[in-house]
Scaffold this active site. Structure first.
Site, PDB file in Angstrom:
ATOM      1  N   GLU A 184      19.012  22.193  21.684  1.00 56.28           N
ATOM      2  CA  GLU A 184      20.273  21.543  21.381  1.00 56.28           C
ATOM      3  C   GLU A 184      20.898  21.967  20.053  1.00 56.28           C
ATOM      4  O   GLU A 184      21.034  21.378  18.864  1.00 56.28           O
ATOM      5  CB  GLU A 184      19.860  19.988  20.993  1.00 56.28           C
ATOM      6  N   GLU A 264      17.625  16.621  29.992  1.00 58.50           N
ATOM      7  CA  GLU A 264      16.919  15.509  29.284  1.00 58.50           C
ATOM      8  C   GLU A 264      17.722  14.257  29.878  1.00 58.50           C
ATOM      9  O   GLU A 264      18.590  13.717  29.410  1.00 58.50           O
ATOM     10  CB  GLU A 264      17.076  15.346  27.803  1.00 58.50           C
TER      11      GLU A 264
END
Ligand SMILES: *[C@@H]1O[C@H](CO)[C@@H](O)[C@H](O)[C@H]1NC(C)=O
Ligand SMILES: *[C@@H]1O[C@H](CO)[C@@H](O)[C@H](O)[C@H]1NC(C)=O
Ligand SMILES: *[C@@H]1O[C@H](CO)[C@@H](O)[C@H](O)[C@H]1NC(C)=O
Ligand SMILES: *[C@@H]1O[C@H](CO)[C@@H](O)[C@H](O)[C@H]1NC(C)=O
Ligand SMILES: *[C@@H]1O[C@H](CO)[C@@H](O)[C@H](O)[C@H]1NC(C)=O
Ligand SMILES: *[C@@H]1O[C@H](CO)[C@@H](O)[C@H](O)[C@H]1NC(C)=O
Length: 653
Positions: A184, A264
């Site tokens: 991320e 995710e």
């Protein structure tokens, strides 16, 4: 003509023979033309689940992986936390519960592929997002950037880890199909593309050009802006309940072609102390999973089993909000690996898309309520300094941080004297909010109050000039997300008494875990001090008790949960194993998971508790209790304003 056919036949047989001897070349890659992965030439998509080996004792790895396999998953996904494997600079640990190769081999043997996320930064609600605290030895280091000291440490670590991973790549005959670079990164302020480019080259140099490298970012164009990089396959992450096609549009913005991937997909959500326990409904998870699979995407369910933040490993979010010991996550397998309705609902959805293995699913492991264990007071922290701090104090005019004391986790004791008479209540303060994270203050052995980061910056003290002031500072877990991950611990700025800065400190680095596992705290002290005056607060104190696993009941020891009636906050060890923090006074977690693997049938099991706030023995008998059911969702007792969980899922909805 006939002869020719024989020749062709022979060539064919020879080719087959060579292939059989050398093995069919295994390959795994991205097919940009047909928007899919290809495994050995066949169209392929993975349905994977996150499992963090670092949150599960090694003895349970196989059980959890088998349950994941039986759910119909064809892959697992795991992070590799750097700080778990290089606890101090240059000292590596890949053994026991840290044996990553064994974990990968188990997955492979069971028939699960692996999506590997080696960081170096992982977030993961893990201390400092997996970065080792010793990186902070350089005070102004810019983590997750081209900072040369950071890069040098990363190069060295990856030079150790990645060659170890190479034999586990799919191409080398192992289970690893894809490898994530960073995590991320588009959510991080630095936006340093040279850093990502450097990592790409580094990963390629160790793993070769064939492996699929990828990135993961929030499903929003603004995240992909700094998170995606040419040469790394861009994927997104998003939870249930949103619009799946809108979320994948964000990925398409960065990757016009190739497989859709949600790296995710949140099956539940994380907790913080002092907030309500997070749950996500099974129906909404099943519905969104179905939508994701219907568009042909690959998906990873985060978490499939959350596990436990044993010891001191939990992280924290900012503004400072530490995560509890349980990382149950409301996942399809509970913290203890138990089956849930969510597990079976997910299995039903997967069944619509691929054949799930036949046969019974392994049952949940039985739990046993060993009952109440009588505890007795051992020593206060201040009285046990000779065994807790073998090297003795470091003298310093001003306070030093944990890192300056060369200690990463746990507790440090700061001792000084009242410089003046405080006959009336006088404010003892941390004006710059520099108590990281909680300080238990006593004057001449009597508890005076608790300072807490962002929450309690002043207490009143009274006492004569020269009275001993002890400030025991607890590191409650380093921030794992956002710009504040350089999270120094201890007294990171001065304390003041009235208008004056306190000086003249003796600072004790404490090796509590070592003292507990060596049984040092169980030795009798040098005479019991007089009991302190009745007060709602007590000084930090160790308590001990023991229990025997009953005879004549088959299959003991079994897993259990420990709870703390009348206790407020502290740390607990069983037979020297650090189970983690308990804090029922704040909630929502009330019980801690006790894996049977740490219990003994050969000798009494020793429970050691460091209670930081209140003496549970004052009102009567003091016990801890072993029960067979977890409580993670108690009503939250916080006098402080509710802090909202802050990231990712909210960004999307
Ligand atoms: C390595 O980690 C294992 C598992 O946590 C632990 O038992 C062992 O003591 C560690 N080894 C060293 C040398 O610290
Ligand atoms: C998702 O968003 C798209 C584009 O805005 C819209 O066409 C579609 O109907 C939405 N799907 C659902 C299930 O709401
Ligand atoms: C400290 O004592 C003063 C005077 O008695 C009082 O006004 C103040 O509220 C107290 N502060 C705290 C944090 O207890
Ligand atoms: C404490 O204050 C002194 C004097 O202002 C300053 O030099 C020192 O850096 C401060 N220490 C910390 C840890 O903030
Ligand atoms: C508990 O402590 C006692 C005394 O130190 C020791 O004899 C015993 O072996 C310990 N039990 C376990 C299971 O380690
Ligand atoms: C906590 O969870 C249990 C089991 O799921 C449930 O029965 C109970 O009602 C919940 N309690 C609260 C306060 O939400």
């Amino acid at each position: 003509c006939k002869i020719n056919w024989v020749l062709v036949d022979l060539t064919w047989v020879l080719t087959l023979l060579v292939l059989a001897i050398l093995g069919v070349p295994r390959n795994f890659n991205v097919d940009y033309k047909n928007d899919c992965f290809r495994k050995d030439g066949e169209e392929f998509r993975y349905i994977s689940g996150s499992v963090h080996y670092n949150r599960i004792p090694r003895a349970y790895w196989k059980d959890r992986l088998l349950k994941m396999y039986m759910a119909g998953l064809n892959a697992i996904q795991t992070y590799v936390p750097w700080n778990f494997h290089e606890p101090s600079r240059g000292q590596y640990n890949f053994s026991g519960d840290r044996d990553l190769e064994h974990f990968l081999q188990l997955a492979h043997d069971i028939g699960l592929l692996v999506v590997l996320r080696p960081g170096p930064y992982i977030c993961g609600e893990w201390d400092m997002g997996g970065l080792p605290a010793w990186l902070l030895n350089k005070k102004d280091i810019v983590l997750r950037s081209s900072d040369p000291d950071y890069i040098a440490a990363v190069d060295k670590w990856m030079g150790k880890l990645l060659p170890m991973m190479k034999p586990f790549l799919y191409q080398s005959g192992g289970p690893i199909i894809t490898v994530q670079v960073e995590n991320e990164y588009g959510s991080y302020f630095a936006c340093d593309r040279d850093y990502l480019r450097h990592l790409t080259k580094l990963f390629r140099s160790h793993l070769g050009n064939d492996v699929v490298l990828f990135t993961t970012d929030g499903a929003g164009v603004r995240y992909l802006k700094c998170g995606a990089l040419q040469g790394l396959y861009a994927t997104v992450d998003f939870g249930p309940g949103g619009n799946v096609s809108v979320a994948f549009d964000a990925q398409r913005h960065a990757e016009p072609h190739g497989p859709l991937v949600n790296s995710e997909f949140y099956t539940g959500w994380l907790d913080h102390w002092g907030e309500h326990h997070s749950t996500v409904s099974t129906a909404i998870v099943a519905k969104s999973l179905n939508e994701i699979l219907a568009v042909g995407a690959s998906v990873n369910l985060y978490m499939f089993i959350g596990g436990t933040n044993f010891g001191y490993w939990n992280g924290a979010n900012a503004p400072y909000a530490p995560q509890p010991t349980s990382y149950d996550y409301d996942a399809p397998l509970t913290e203890a690996g138990d089956l849930t309705d969510k597990y079976f609902a997910i299995r039903e959805v997967i069944k619509l898309y691929r054949k799930v293995p036949e046969g019974p699913v392994l049952p949940s492991t039985p739990k046993y309520a060993y009952g109440a264990v009588q505890m007795k007071k051992l020593h206060t922290v201040s009285d046990a300094l000779e065994v807790l701090s073998l090297s003795g104090p470091v003298k310093s005019i001003y306070p030093l941080t944990f890192i300056e004391m060369n200690q990463a986790f746990g507790f440090v004791l700061y001792r000084t004297k009242l410089p003046v008479d405080c006959s009336t209540p006088t404010p003892l303060s941390s004006p710059l909010n520099g108590v990281h994270d909680r300080a238990y203050v006593s004057v001449d052995g009597v508890a005076a109050g608790i300072l807490e980061r962002n929450k309690a910056l002043t207490i009143n003290v009274t006492g004569k000039a020269g009275s001993q002031v002890d400030v025991l500072v607890e590191n409650m877990g380093r921030i794992n997300y956002g710009k504040d991950i350089n999270d120094f611990k201890g007294l990171v700025s001065n304390l003041t008494l009235g208008a004056d800065t306190l000086t003249g400190w003796a600072i004790y680095s404490l090796s509590i875990d070592q003292a507990v596992s060596q049984g040092l705290l169980w030795e009798p002290g040098s005479g019991e001090a007089a009991p302190p005056p009745p007060s709602p607060l007590s000084v930090p104190t160790f308590y001990g008790g023991a229990f025997v696993i009953p005879d004549g009941i088959p299959d003991l020891p079994q897993d259990s949960y420990i709870r703390f009636p009348n206790w407020r906050k502290g740390q607990v060890w069983i037979n020297g194993f650090n189970l983690g923090r308990y804090w029922p006074a704040r909630g929502p977690q009330v019980t801690l998971f006790v894996p049977a693997i740490i219990l003994s049938t050969a000798a009494p099991n020793n429970v050691t508790v460091l209670e930081l706030e209140a003496d549970p023995c004052t009102p009567g008998h003091c016990t801890v209790e072993f029960t067979s059911t977890p409580v993670l969702n108690a009503t939250v007792n916080s006098d402080h304003k509710h802090q909202r969980a802050l990231f990712r899922r909210d960004d999307l909805l």
